[in-house]
Design an enzyme around this catalytic site. Structure first.
Site, PDB file in Angstrom:
ATOM      1  N   CYS A   1       6.016   9.217   3.893  1.00  0.00           N
ATOM      2  CA  CYS A   1       5.714   8.420   2.649  1.00  0.00           C
ATOM      3  C   CYS A   1       6.352   7.098   2.906  1.00  0.00           C
ATOM      4  O   CYS A   1       7.664   6.602   2.446  1.00  0.00           O
ATOM      5  CB  CYS A   1       6.337   8.787   1.293  1.00  0.00           C
ATOM      6  SG  CYS A   1       5.665   7.829   0.006  1.00  0.00           S
TER       7      CYS A   1
ATOM      8  N   CYS B   1      -0.870   5.542  -0.448  1.00  0.00           N
ATOM      9  CA  CYS B   1       0.410   5.423  -0.605  1.00  0.00           C
ATOM     10  C   CYS B   1       0.413   4.556  -2.109  1.00  0.00           C
ATOM     11  O   CYS B   1       0.305   3.374  -2.258  1.00  0.00           O
ATOM     12  CB  CYS B   1       1.165   4.433   0.207  1.00  0.00           C
ATOM     13  SG  CYS B   1       2.864   4.083  -0.056  1.00  0.00           S
TER      14      CYS B   1
END
Length: 438
Positions: A189, A367
């Site tokens: 991430c 994301c």
């Protein structure tokens, strides 16, 4: 101190930390048609899919952890918007019923003999192997950590042991530098290190402390975000909110007793800079799972070496991989795992029928860039860094709807969709959107 010792030993990996099912420690040799290594998002999702494909009695999952966490919410936990307990469930509750749960840690993988050895000495043989072991955090590669987490000004949203410390540090902040870091390694991430910066800025504005704060984001990367469309929007936010971004700066030491962080200039070897802080959020260096790295399954860098289109191992045809442990050249996110799970399911079905895999993974990843307590920029893109968007709107713009999807909708889909093997596929958000339009 026990928690910090566990951090020092790198016990937390990118798998999602996990809880227990119904099996106990085993000592006799075992054999399964489909063996899954890792009980994180990729491992549980694939074990659910394999249960439907070959039957629960033919599937086993090796996972030592007793709790399974939905880690994408930890950014909001670190900012006080979600409770840590709400992000975790017992492994027992997410493990597919009837599937064998081997509560051990993988010690050795030997694909030449189709066997895996666990830390209690058990040898398990398999016909097919799915590796979903995640990556490892390395706080200890930063001098002064993890012991520095004993001090109240330091936190990290990347560990169950330290995410609550981020919120405490943010609440206690009064003035000075609030510093946020991005390491000189691959990370899971990749947007998360700056998400907490935007949330901290919002919190300090809400509490009247922003005028006394200098917010600094030091990243090892040469860009703010890899995809230009979204990077342009993020730079606008940085300028509008008076956030200080320094590229090619890598955290190498934390002097917690002095509240100092030491950064190296990656473009000028040997040059360092010391920054005093009132709050420090650390994104730790990360690396391949050590068991994968020490096996014949890894590439030269230690990542699981799989075909980037069908997720089958490049050298061992009965081995497959998913998620953060692989060398797939895309961002390591939960959305990527969702997309990969459907492709891998199709690949394995074809292999079991002695047919050639026909579905290709395009590198889709997503994301959701949280920019405040009620806005998100939803970045979606492929292997080539091209936007691969779901909605018929400009997703580079901050939107309340995307925040609601990130904070409320996606966790529900995770627990009741992905982990049950019922949701995912190329562009999983797109699939959700299309279902909603029907």
């Amino acid at each position: 101190m026990a928690a910090l010792y566990r951090l020092r030993q790198c016990h937390l990996t990118g798998r999602a930390a996990s809880h227990l099912h119904t099996s106990s420690r085993v000592s006799a040799q075992q054999h399964y048609k489909m063996l899954v290594l890792g009980g994180g998002s990729g491992g549980i999702a694939m074990s659910a899919r394999m249960k439907r494909l070959v039957g629960a009695e033919n599937v086993a999952v090796v996972e030592p952890s007793e709790m399974h966490y939905y880690q994408p919410l930890w950014t909001l936990v670190g900012a006080g918007a979600k409770d840590l307990k709400s992000t975790g469930r017992s492994t027992a509750s997410v493990m597919p019923s009837g599937v064998k749960w081997v509560k051990s840690k993988v010690q050795e993988i030997n694909p030449n003999t189709n066997t895996v050895r666990t830390d209690d000495g058990t040898e398990i043989s398999y016909e097919y192997l799915i590796v979903a072991l995640g990556l490892q955090l390395h706080f200890e590669k930063i001098r002064g950590l993890p012991e520095g987490f004993e001090h109240p000004q330091i936190g990290s949203n990347y560990s169950v042991e330290t995410v609550a410390k981020t919120w405490k540090a943010l609440q206690n902040f009064q003035e000075g530098n609030a510093v946020f870091t991005f390491p000189n390694t691959p990370v899971k991430c990749a947007g998360a290190p700056q998400k907490i910066m935007y949330l901290s800025d919002a919190f300090l504005r809400k509490t009247g402390k922003r005028s006394k704060a200098t917010i600094i984001y030091n990243t090892s990367l040469p860009v703010l975000f890899a995809i230009k469309k979204y990077a342009d929007s993020l730079w606008d936010i940085v300028e509008r909110r008076d956030l200080q971004v320094n590229l090619r700066r890598n955290l190498i030491e934390v002097r917690a007793d002095k509240q100092e962080a030491v950064f190296e200039n990656l473009d000028k070897p040997g040059e360092t800079k010391v920054i005093e802080y009132g709050m420090l959020h650390v994104t730790p260096p990360m690396g391949p799972n050590s068991t994968v790295k020490g096996s014949p399954l890894s590439d030269e860098a230690g990542w699981l070496d799989v075909d980037k289109y069908n997720l089958q191992h490049r050298r061992y045809a009965n081995v497959f991989g998913i998620g953060d442990c692989t060398n797939l050249p895309t961002s390591k996110t939960g959305a990527a795992v969702a997309a990969q799970s459907a492709i891998l399911d199709r690949t394995i079905r074809k292999v079991l029928r002695n047919e050639k895999p026909d579905k290709k993974y395009d590198g889709y990843t997503s994301c959701p860039l949280i920019t405040s307590y009620n806005t998100v920029i939803l970045a979606e893109f492929d292997y080539n860094g091209q936007p691969l968007e779901t909605f018929p709107i400009n997703q580079a713009k901050e939107r309340r709807l995307m925040y609601h999807m990130k904070a409320d909708v996606m966790p529900h889909l995770y627990w009741y969709g992905l982990l049950r093997g019922l949701w995912g596929g190329p562009g999983p958000y797109r699939k959700l959107f299309h279902l909603g339009m029907k």
